[in-house]
Design an enzyme around this catalytic site. Structure first.
Site, PDB file in Angstrom:
ATOM      1  N   CYS A   2       0.114  11.398   3.737  1.00 36.41           N
ATOM      2  CA  CYS A   2      -0.012  11.798   5.129  1.00 36.41           C
ATOM      3  C   CYS A   2      -0.842  10.755   5.845  1.00 36.41           C
ATOM      4  O   CYS A   2      -1.462   9.909   5.200  1.00 36.41           O
ATOM      5  CB  CYS A   2      -0.704  13.143   5.245  1.00 36.41           C
ATOM      6  SG  CYS A   2       0.135  14.442   4.321  1.00 36.41           S
ATOM      7  N   ARG A  27       3.703   7.048   6.872  1.00 38.50           N
ATOM      8  CA  ARG A  27       3.070   7.760   5.759  1.00 38.50           C
ATOM      9  C   ARG A  27       3.584   9.196   5.627  1.00 38.50           C
ATOM     10  O   ARG A  27       3.257   9.904   4.684  1.00 38.50           O
ATOM     11  CB  ARG A  27       1.552   7.815   5.961  1.00 38.50           C
ATOM     12  CG  ARG A  27       0.901   6.468   6.072  1.00 38.50           C
ATOM     13  CD  ARG A  27      -0.575   6.626   6.282  1.00 38.50           C
ATOM     14  NE  ARG A  27      -1.202   7.203   5.122  1.00 38.50           N
ATOM     15  CZ  ARG A  27      -1.638   6.515   4.078  1.00 38.50           C
ATOM     16  NH1 ARG A  27      -1.504   5.211   4.059  1.00 38.50           N
ATOM     17  NH2 ARG A  27      -2.201   7.113   3.058  1.00 38.50           N
ATOM     18  N   TRP A 116       3.357  14.761   5.458  1.00 41.42           N
ATOM     19  CA  TRP A 116       4.466  14.626   4.512  1.00 41.42           C
ATOM     20  C   TRP A 116       4.271  15.751   3.517  1.00 41.42           C
ATOM     21  O   TRP A 116       3.347  15.723   2.711  1.00 41.42           O
ATOM     22  CB  TRP A 116       4.406  13.265   3.820  1.00 41.42           C
ATOM     23  CG  TRP A 116       5.623  13.018   2.996  1.00 41.42           C
ATOM     24  CD1 TRP A 116       5.701  13.024   1.639  1.00 41.42           C
ATOM     25  CD2 TRP A 116       6.925  12.746   3.484  1.00 41.42           C
ATOM     26  NE1 TRP A 116       6.982  12.771   1.260  1.00 41.42           N
ATOM     27  CE2 TRP A 116       7.756  12.600   2.360  1.00 41.42           C
ATOM     28  CE3 TRP A 116       7.477  12.629   4.759  1.00 41.42           C
ATOM     29  CZ2 TRP A 116       9.113  12.320   2.472  1.00 41.42           C
ATOM     30  CZ3 TRP A 116       8.826  12.360   4.871  1.00 41.42           C
ATOM     31  CH2 TRP A 116       9.624  12.201   3.737  1.00 41.42           C
ATOM     32  N   ASN A 142      -5.340  14.079   3.583  1.00 46.15           N
ATOM     33  CA  ASN A 142      -4.314  13.318   2.865  1.00 46.15           C
ATOM     34  C   ASN A 142      -4.694  13.362   1.395  1.00 46.15           C
ATOM     35  O   ASN A 142      -5.832  13.059   1.049  1.00 46.15           O
ATOM     36  CB  ASN A 142      -4.288  11.868   3.373  1.00 46.15           C
ATOM     37  CG  ASN A 142      -3.378  10.983   2.537  1.00 46.15           C
ATOM     38  OD1 ASN A 142      -2.343  11.440   2.053  1.00 46.15           O
ATOM     39  ND2 ASN A 142      -3.757   9.736   2.368  1.00 46.15           N
ATOM     40  N   GLY A 143      -3.740  13.728   0.543  1.00 42.79           N
ATOM     41  CA  GLY A 143      -4.027  13.807  -0.892  1.00 42.79           C
ATOM     42  C   GLY A 143      -3.593  15.155  -1.427  1.00 42.79           C
ATOM     43  O   GLY A 143      -2.816  15.861  -0.781  1.00 42.79           O
ATOM     44  N   GLU A 522      16.686  -4.348  -7.944  1.00 45.57           N
ATOM     45  CA  GLU A 522      16.055  -4.257  -6.627  1.00 45.57           C
ATOM     46  C   GLU A 522      17.115  -4.097  -5.533  1.00 45.57           C
ATOM     47  O   GLU A 522      16.943  -3.304  -4.606  1.00 45.57           O
ATOM     48  CB  GLU A 522      15.179  -5.494  -6.381  1.00 45.57           C
ATOM     49  CG  GLU A 522      14.540  -5.577  -5.011  1.00 45.57           C
ATOM     50  CD  GLU A 522      13.608  -4.409  -4.662  1.00 45.57           C
ATOM     51  OE1 GLU A 522      13.346  -3.555  -5.523  1.00 45.57           O
ATOM     52  OE2 GLU A 522      13.181  -4.346  -3.502  1.00 45.57           O
ATOM     53  N   LYS A 526      17.179  -0.896  -3.040  1.00 47.93           N
ATOM     54  CA  LYS A 526      17.096  -1.106  -1.590  1.00 47.93           C
ATOM     55  C   LYS A 526      18.239  -0.373  -0.905  1.00 47.93           C
ATOM     56  O   LYS A 526      18.060   0.312   0.087  1.00 47.93           O
ATOM     57  CB  LYS A 526      17.189  -2.618  -1.339  1.00 47.93           C
ATOM     58  CG  LYS A 526      16.441  -3.165  -0.190  1.00 47.93           C
ATOM     59  CD  LYS A 526      14.985  -3.393  -0.381  1.00 47.93           C
ATOM     60  CE  LYS A 526      14.236  -2.282  -0.980  1.00 47.93           C
ATOM     61  NZ  LYS A 526      12.893  -2.426  -1.301  1.00 47.93           N
ATOM     62  N   GLU A 529      17.988   3.577  -1.209  1.00 47.49           N
ATOM     63  CA  GLU A 529      16.901   4.260  -0.500  1.00 47.49           C
ATOM     64  C   GLU A 529      17.138   4.352   0.998  1.00 47.49           C
ATOM     65  O   GLU A 529      16.738   5.314   1.607  1.00 47.49           O
ATOM     66  CB  GLU A 529      15.507   3.713  -0.855  1.00 47.49           C
ATOM     67  CG  GLU A 529      15.221   2.283  -0.620  1.00 47.49           C
ATOM     68  CD  GLU A 529      13.820   1.840  -1.105  1.00 47.49           C
ATOM     69  OE1 GLU A 529      12.953   2.670  -1.406  1.00 47.49           O
ATOM     70  OE2 GLU A 529      13.608   0.616  -1.145  1.00 47.49           O
ATOM     71  N   HIS A 545      29.575  -0.056 -22.197  1.00 52.23           N
ATOM     72  CA  HIS A 545      29.052   1.111 -22.926  1.00 52.23           C
ATOM     73  C   HIS A 545      29.033   2.368 -22.069  1.00 52.23           C
ATOM     74  O   HIS A 545      28.295   3.301 -22.370  1.00 52.23           O
ATOM     75  CB  HIS A 545      27.653   0.799 -23.465  1.00 52.23           C
ATOM     76  CG  HIS A 545      27.662  -0.326 -24.457  1.00 52.23           C
ATOM     77  ND1 HIS A 545      28.286  -0.238 -25.667  1.00 52.23           N
ATOM     78  CD2 HIS A 545      27.166  -1.587 -24.371  1.00 52.23           C
ATOM     79  CE1 HIS A 545      28.162  -1.389 -26.310  1.00 52.23           C
ATOM     80  NE2 HIS A 545      27.493  -2.229 -25.544  1.00 52.23           N
ATOM     81  N   LYS A 644       6.165   5.631   2.427  1.00 54.89           N
ATOM     82  CA  LYS A 644       5.754   4.269   2.119  1.00 54.89           C
ATOM     83  C   LYS A 644       4.714   4.234   1.011  1.00 54.89           C
ATOM     84  O   LYS A 644       4.766   3.419   0.111  1.00 54.89           O
ATOM     85  CB  LYS A 644       5.168   3.644   3.394  1.00 54.89           C
ATOM     86  CG  LYS A 644       4.669   2.222   3.217  1.00 54.89           C
ATOM     87  CD  LYS A 644       5.811   1.281   3.277  1.00 54.89           C
ATOM     88  CE  LYS A 644       5.433  -0.145   2.987  1.00 54.89           C
ATOM     89  NZ  LYS A 644       6.579  -0.877   2.419  1.00 54.89           N
TER      90      LYS A 644
HETATM   91  C1  G6P Z   1       7.249   3.765  -2.616  1.00 51.64           C
HETATM   92  C2  G6P Z   1       7.831   2.744  -1.664  1.00 51.64           C
HETATM   93  C3  G6P Z   1       8.395   1.554  -2.452  1.00 51.64           C
HETATM   94  C4  G6P Z   1       7.321   0.968  -3.340  1.00 51.64           C
HETATM   95  C5  G6P Z   1       6.712   2.028  -4.256  1.00 51.64           C
HETATM   96  C6  G6P Z   1       5.470   1.507  -4.946  1.00 51.64           C
HETATM   97  O1  G6P Z   1       8.271   4.361  -3.357  1.00 51.64           O
HETATM   98  O2  G6P Z   1       8.856   3.309  -0.889  1.00 51.64           O
HETATM   99  O3  G6P Z   1       8.851   0.573  -1.549  1.00 51.64           O
HETATM  100  O4  G6P Z   1       7.877  -0.057  -4.101  1.00 51.64           O
HETATM  101  O5  G6P Z   1       6.302   3.162  -3.501  1.00 51.64           O
HETATM  102  O6  G6P Z   1       4.494   1.285  -3.977  1.00 51.64           O
HETATM  103  P1  G6P Z   1       3.313   0.247  -4.090  1.00 51.64           P
HETATM  104  O7  G6P Z   1       2.536   0.420  -2.830  1.00 51.64           O
HETATM  105  O8  G6P Z   1       2.527   0.651  -5.305  1.00 51.64           O
HETATM  106  O9  G6P Z   1       3.894  -1.115  -4.246  1.00 51.64           O
END
Ligand code: G6P
Length: 649
Positions: A2, A27, A116, A142-143, A522, A526, A529, A545, A644
């Site tokens: 949050c 957030r 969130w 937050n937490g 990756e 990407k 998501e 396989h 994020k």
């Molecule tokens: C979330 C973000 C990702 C990120 C991951 C790890 O899932 O959406 O983009 O790679 O967290 O986050 P960090 O801040 O530890 O790189």
């Protein structure tokens, strides 16, 4: 997950809170709320404001029993100090509309929150600020309070009644229970009672003009300016008003008034803290003309990589002094254990190939959420490397603590200065990507790759695996990567055109071998998501396989092939899927023109040393994901169900 913001000063608080929350929507954005202190007769003097839809109530002298109405004779015009709270479900703009952009909630001291959901669905009643029944305290959090149920049960027996399903509300009631005129004492008592993680912003109704804050394992900063003082979960929230900030140390309490800031430890003793200047541009934290933060951040990659690489290279040598490890200590590293989540985990996968080749040090890679619970067996001289953009990811932080508990040296590759991972790691290697706002990481990922290359070269040299000539060749090429990324960006229209054709795909597969497999992981993440298209990445050799059974007519398969020794193998895999009806997109380096014999469409990236190829192939894959999502009309920067910074488990 949050966002928190708070302001006390000489200006109206609500518009500042809303501004700050907007910068923190990355957030969390399922609901938002603000609480503004009302000084009673001495305060704003009772501007008559009618009740509005949504939830608006005045906590203080006469808080209503149910949410949704603003009571007569309280808050505005009341002689008692009180707290006015307005909350709304949905994006921040709903709260903006309800409050006339903050103008209808006067007062110069307040706290705000963008949520969130974790405990309790997104709803008005579950949104923050939460408040105590006796109307004396309002809290944003937050937490996660892990023992909230136990606290809730106990307080319920004592006669406290709860309105929401959240863990946070238990904190509001606990504060209320312990508050006997001394906020620091009450907060410290709460700290001894709750388990879990928290960043809290707190208002006490009988102390208008004062904000209290405290944090444990969740980020929170304090900012100061001539106009007043701030709290926030992250720098962009207050950058418009100040650059003078302090990253609140773990387990410290802060008291803010318009003119003063005081820090206390959990024993209620006052402590001194230092402030530092943030030198990011305000621009850097905003979109700067791009349609989305993600596209802006993709375009910032050349600069971000340059900023990360160039200060660490002088006269062809990699300088790793900032790690605080001597060349001998580096040479002694017998194994590397890499740990991360999400995209940062894919950086670790890339690192495995890169570091093992360059330094001949075995590299193990673990997801942080697995590592923290698997009771790992590691050699004595293992270096644990935690990679994290935010430096706050709960699982990565827990993995770091686990490694330290087991007695291993931990190196953090982190983007956010002063974040928890940066503070707790034995050594920190910062990536200089600047603030990254889009949920889907791009520039932070690229700088993490760059950091890993520097580490690999430094280790390779310390261990005598590579000589000076190889180091010079590699560092020279590293310094050329930003310009090569720029060249890829110049061709973005070709990718955009292609992406538009596949916006309505149901499944998209990515295949690669070796380093290209790591890049495929990756690329696939990407895409899924932000476009919500089902996607998987496979080590191409694994296709036979199982996965090949999923290939149907017209399905898009992206084949990444930059490694010379594996090129022919990958081409064979592409032939296999094409012969089963797949439409094949090839991503390779200029020169590998035989790709066109198989691929229906080919994207070329500039040539580079094979070990750095991931830094280039990821760029078209990011653009592909971006334009596919854009083609579907999705909110690229804020994909559904994702946040994020994942600061809870
Ligand atoms: C979330 C973000 C990702 C990120 C991951 C790890 O899932 O959406 O983009 O790679 O967290 O986050 P960090 O801040 O530890 O790189």
């Amino acid at each position: 997950m949050c966002g928190i913001v708070g302001f006390t000063g000489r200006q109206q608080a609500a518009p500042i809170l809303l501004d700050g929350l907007e910068k923190l929507e990355y957030r969390g954005y399922d609901s938002a709320g603000i609480a503004v202190a009302q000084e009673g007769a001495a305060g704003y003097g009772g501007a008559a404001r009618g009740a509005q839809s949504g939830s608006r109530q005045t906590a203080g002298a006469a808080r209503p029993e149910a949410q949704g109405e603003r009571p007569e004779g309280s808050g505005a015009g009341s002689t008692e100090p009180s707290i006015e709270i307005v909350k709304a479900k949905g994006r921040l703009k709903v709260l903006r509309e309800m409050t006339d952009d903050g103008r209808s909630v006067p007062g110069t001291c307040g706290i705000g929150h963008t949520r969130w959901a974790t405990h309790g669905e997104p709803s008005v009643v579950n949104s923050h600020p939460h408040y105590a029944k006796n109307k004396r305290v309002a809290v944003v959090h937050n937490g996660i309070i892990e023992n909230y149920q136990e606290i809730r049960d106990r307080l319920t027996k004592e006669g406290f009644s709860f309105l929401s399903e959240t863990d946070t509300e238990s904190v509001a009631h606990l504060l209320d229970k312990y508050y006997a005129g001394n906020p620091i004492e009450a907060i410290s008592k709460v700290m001894f009672r709750v388990r879990g993680s928290y960043a809290l912003g707190i208002l006490f109704a009988d102390r208008p003009g004062e904000i209290y804050a405290v944090r444990k394992d969740s980020p929170l900063i304090v900012g100061r300016s001539d106009q007043g003082n701030f709290i926030a979960s992250d720098v962009p929230a207050i950058l418009k008003y100040t650059r003078d900030v302090c990253f609140i140390p773990n387990l410290e309490i802060v008291k803010l008034t318009a003119a003063e800031i005081h820090f206390y430890n959990v024993d209620q003793e006052e402590v001194e803290e230092t402030f530092s200047a943030i030198n990011w541009d305000t621009e850097a934290a905003e979109k700067g003309g791009f349609a989305h933060f993600m596209l802006k951040e993709i375009y910032e990659q050349p600069k971000a990589v340059r900023d990360t690489v160039s200060p660490r290279i002088s006269e062809g040598h990699v300088n790793l002094e900032e790690l605080g490890m001597s060349r001998e200590e580096l040479a002694k590293v017998s194994r590397i254990q890499m740990v991360a989540c999400g995209s940062a985990y894919h950086v670790c996968m890339t690192a495995k190939y890169m570091v093992e080749q360059t330094a001949r040090v075995p590299v193990d890679v673990d997801l942080a959420s697995e590592f923290r619970y698997r009771n790992p067996v590691m050699e004595k001289d293992t270096l644990v490397v935690v990679v994290s953009q935010s430096g706050e990811t709960a699982d990565s932080l827990a993995a770091l603590r686990e490694a330290k508990k087991l007695g291993y040296r931990v190196l953090g590759i982190v983007n956010v200065v002063g974040s928890s991972i940066a503070r707790e790691a034995d050594s920190v290697f910062y990536t200089w990507a600047g603030p990254e706002i889009s949920v889907a990481t791009t520039k932070a990922y690229s700088t993490q790759l760059a950091a890993v290359y520097l580490l690999a070269i430094g280790l390779g040299r310390a261990k005598g695996v590579i000589g000076e000539a190889a180091e010079k060749e590699m560092t020279a090429e590293l310094l050329r990567l930003p310009e090569k990324i720029e060249r890829i960006l110049e061709e973005k229209e070709r990718i955009q055109w292609f992406a538009n054709k596949f916006s309505h795909s149901k499944d998209i597969f990515f295949i690669g071998r070796g380093l290209d497999y790591a890049s495929s992981l990756e690329g696939s993440l990407k895409l899924k998501e932000i476009s919500y298209i089902h996607s998987e990445a496979y080590a191409a050799g694994e296709l036979k396989h199982g996965t090949i059974s999923l290939i149907e007519d017209g399905i898009l398969v992206v084949g990444v092939a930059t490694q010379k020794s594996l090129f022919e193998k990958l081409i064979s895999n592409m032939v296999e899927v094409k012969s089963r009806g797949a439409y094949v997109l090839g991503v390779t380096s200029y020169g590998n023109y035989s790709m066109e014999d198989v691929a229906n469409y080919t994207i070329y990236v500039p040539k580079t040393m094979e070990c750095f190829a991931a830094s280039l192939t990821v760029v078209p894959l990011q653009l592909l994901a971006y334009y596919v999502a854009l083609g579907k009309g999705l909110d690229v920067d804020k994909p559904r169900n994702l946040a994020k910074s994942v600061t809870v488990e």
